[in-house]
Write an enzyme that holds these catalytic residues in place. Sequence first.
Site, PDB file in Angstrom:
ATOM      1  NE  ARG A  70      42.363  67.338  42.748  1.00  0.00           N
ATOM      2  CZ  ARG A  70      42.154  66.068  42.378  1.00  0.00           C
ATOM      3  NH1 ARG A  70      43.119  65.180  42.486  1.00  0.00           N
ATOM      4  NH2 ARG A  70      40.974  65.708  41.908  1.00  0.00           N
ATOM      5  NE  ARG A 101      43.138  58.364  41.238  1.00  0.00           N
ATOM      6  CZ  ARG A 101      42.193  59.303  41.197  1.00  0.00           C
ATOM      7  NH1 ARG A 101      40.917  58.966  41.254  1.00  0.00           N
ATOM      8  NH2 ARG A 101      42.517  60.578  41.100  1.00  0.00           N
TER       9      ARG A 101
END
Length: 216
Positions: A172, A127
């Site tokens: 994460r 991204r």
Amino acid sequence: MRIVLVGPPGAGKGTQAAFLAENLSIPHISTGDLFRANISQGTPLGQKAQEYMRAGQLVPDEVTIGMAKDRMEEPDAAGGFLLDGFPRNIAQAQALDSFLTDKNQRLDAVLDLEVPEDEVVKRIAGRRICRSQSSHVFHVEYSAPKKDGVCDVCGGELYQRDDDREETVRKRLAVYHSETEPIIDHYKAQGLVTTISAIGEVGEVTARAMAALRPE
């Protein structure tokens, strides 16, 4: 229907939750929205959450659970809801079980959005965000800008957020595997889990989820 949506970061939970909630005419209840609403409204729980966040600490489960309970008791959730990001761990899942039991209610389904880890990393690490206020989003592979590093819309600089860097994404994912993934087994023991492949176009994934919720 009362549904829990589970899946790793980058699985598209927010997107799928919005489509599914609309199709099923039930509210989409996300953890992010709960925090924003409680903080902006200055509720006691919102004030507590903000204290922890300002101190750089994790918000305790009891605060998150309290926000979720309050939201599930609102009139629009009387006929069902879709939970996105809650429960996040076993303690929260057990609290949800107790809350529903006290209300003589139960979950109808837990949808587990499945995405290979390398695909998650590719989705998030690729991204690029425009630095302008519009914050247009591109992807180096799936929706690349015409000129590398430049926003097609406004000509602003594209950058990679720190949270989107590969090493951060893998951290994460490790947290997801250790804290959130165990709730899948918790709900499998209750016969509630259906695993849905989250690979493909958004509409294809939504169709798979709807088929699982409303089998022929």
